[in-house]
Structures are given as C-alpha cells and as structure tokens.
Design an enzyme around this catalytic site. Structure first.
Site, mmCIF file in Angstrom:
data_model
loop_
_atom_site.group_PDB
_atom_site.id
_atom_site.type_symbol
_atom_site.label_atom_id
_atom_site.label_comp_id
_atom_site.label_asym_id
_atom_site.label_seq_id
_atom_site.Cartn_x
_atom_site.Cartn_y
_atom_site.Cartn_z
ATOM 1 N N LYS A 13 -7.881 5.769 0.764
ATOM 2 C CA LYS A 13 -8.873 5.961 -0.280
ATOM 3 C C LYS A 13 -9.839 6.940 -0.216
ATOM 4 O O LYS A 13 -10.221 7.538 -1.107
ATOM 5 C CB LYS A 13 -9.670 4.550 -0.007
ATOM 6 N N ARG A 88 -17.161 -4.480 -2.390
ATOM 7 C CA ARG A 88 -16.315 -5.040 -1.381
ATOM 8 C C ARG A 88 -15.948 -6.588 -1.792
ATOM 9 O O ARG A 88 -15.299 -7.080 -0.992
ATOM 10 C CB ARG A 88 -16.853 -4.951 -0.133
ATOM 11 N N ARG A 127 -3.431 8.735 12.928
ATOM 12 C CA ARG A 127 -4.598 9.416 12.480
ATOM 13 C C ARG A 127 -5.525 9.549 13.995
ATOM 14 O O ARG A 127 -6.190 10.704 14.050
ATOM 15 C CB ARG A 127 -5.577 8.581 11.569
ATOM 16 N N ARG A 139 -11.714 7.585 15.473
ATOM 17 C CA ARG A 139 -12.705 6.692 14.961
ATOM 18 C C ARG A 139 -12.519 5.697 15.863
ATOM 19 O O ARG A 139 -11.221 5.363 16.615
ATOM 20 C CB ARG A 139 -12.063 6.471 13.605
ATOM 21 N N ARG A 150 -10.204 -5.768 10.474
ATOM 22 C CA ARG A 150 -10.549 -4.952 9.413
ATOM 23 C C ARG A 150 -9.715 -5.733 8.118
ATOM 24 O O ARG A 150 -10.037 -5.725 6.984
ATOM 25 C CB ARG A 150 -10.577 -3.562 9.434
#
Length: 193
Positions: A13, A88, A127, A139, A150
């Site tokens: 996204k 959300r 990533r 992250r 998540r």
C-alpha cells in the site's frame, strides 16, 4: 480524485500510494503520519491524540476522523488525496462518508490490493533483510509473529470494508502480487475504467 487504498500489511500500500500520488499530483495521506503531525503541531486534537498515544492506547475513532478531516482541508488536498491506512473500520468509513458529505464531497474510488497471506510473510521478512543489508534498521513489526497479529487484526477490523465498499459499487481489486510497476499500471487502469 479522492481515493482509499486498502490491503493487508505488507501488500505494498505505501509503495503504491506514493507512486499514485506522484502520478496524480495529489497527496498521499498516511494516518500514522497525519497523527504524528497533529501531535507535533500541538493542535487541540493533536494534544488529545498525544495523550492517548502516551498511554499506549489506540487513538479513538472520533479523534482519528477529526485529524483526517483537518488534514484533507489543507490546500494541497483540495484537488484530491489518497488515504493510506484509513479507514481501518466500517465505523471509520461511515464517519469519513459523513464528513465528506458535509463538505459536498465523496470518494471517487476504493482500490484493494489482493495478496496471498502466505506470500506476505516472505515479503515482510525480505523487507527486513533488505533494510539490514542497506545499513538501516528493520521495522520492529517486520517479524513473523508481528505479521500474524497484524493480519488477524486486519481480518477482524479492516477486511469488512471490502464488503462495505463493494456494496456501494466503489471497490476495485488489483492483484498485488504482480511486480511493483505492473501493480501501479493496474491501479491506474482501474482508476481510468
């Protein structure tokens, strides 16, 4: 154009929102960035958001909607925006609809990046590996355990938005597993359709 971009964590996204924003010359509005800016600006809403964040609480929907409402009234968003990470929940979507309606506006399109959850884990771990390889910090939520949490929250809170926007005839789904440039092209084609 006023666009909402949906997709599970790791679906791309953020990457695609930036590309779309550049192509359409409208701002990408990330909820996290908006909240942090409101806190930094010490607006009355920002102070309430800061209090919730300092307590480790989720920022209540009414504050998130209020901060987004303030942000979309800024000059750079006059011709449109891409919402990334908002809404959300269906409750937030309804509040967004109401807020836009009071300003004589409406969303133009809701774009969904569809991805296989099995592939997401590989993306997230890759990533993190790339960040470390580039001398950056990964992250903190780029772990298998964090992704499972998540995704569970996404399915519970955000996935119902797909039916909400589909029922309104606004949802366009894109295969988010294509190469980045192909996803970007598919998103633009969906907007043109």
């Amino acid at each position: 154009m006023r666009i909402v971009l949906l997709g599970p964590p790791g679906s791309g996204k953020g990457t695609q929102a930036i590309r779309l924003a550049e192509h359409l010359a409208i701002p990408q509005l990330s909820t996290g960035d908006i909240l942090r800016c409101a806190v930094a600006a010490e607006t009355s809403i920002g102070k309430k958001v800061k209090t919730a964040m300092e307590r480790g609480e989720l920022v209540p929907d009414e504050l998130v909607v209020a901060v987004v409402a303030e942000r979309i009234l800024q000059a750079d968003a006059k011709t449109g925006f891409i919402l990334d990470g908002f809404p959300r929940t269906v409750g937030q979507a309804r509040a967004l609809d109401d807020m836009l309606r009071t300003r004589g506006l409406d969303l133009d399109c809701v774009l969904e990046l569809k991805v296989d959850e099995e592939v997401l884990l590989g993306r997230i771990l890759n990533r993190a590996k790339e960040a470390v390889g580039n001398g950056q910090s990964a992250r903190t939520d780029d772990t298998e355990e964090a992704l499972k949490v998540r995704l569970k929250e996404y399915r519970r809170q955000t996935e119902p938005l797909i039916d909400y926007y589909c029922a309104r005839g606004m949802l366009k789904s894109i295969d988010g597993l294509q190469p980045i440039a192909s996803v970007a092209t598919s998103l633009l084609e969906a907007l043109d359709a």
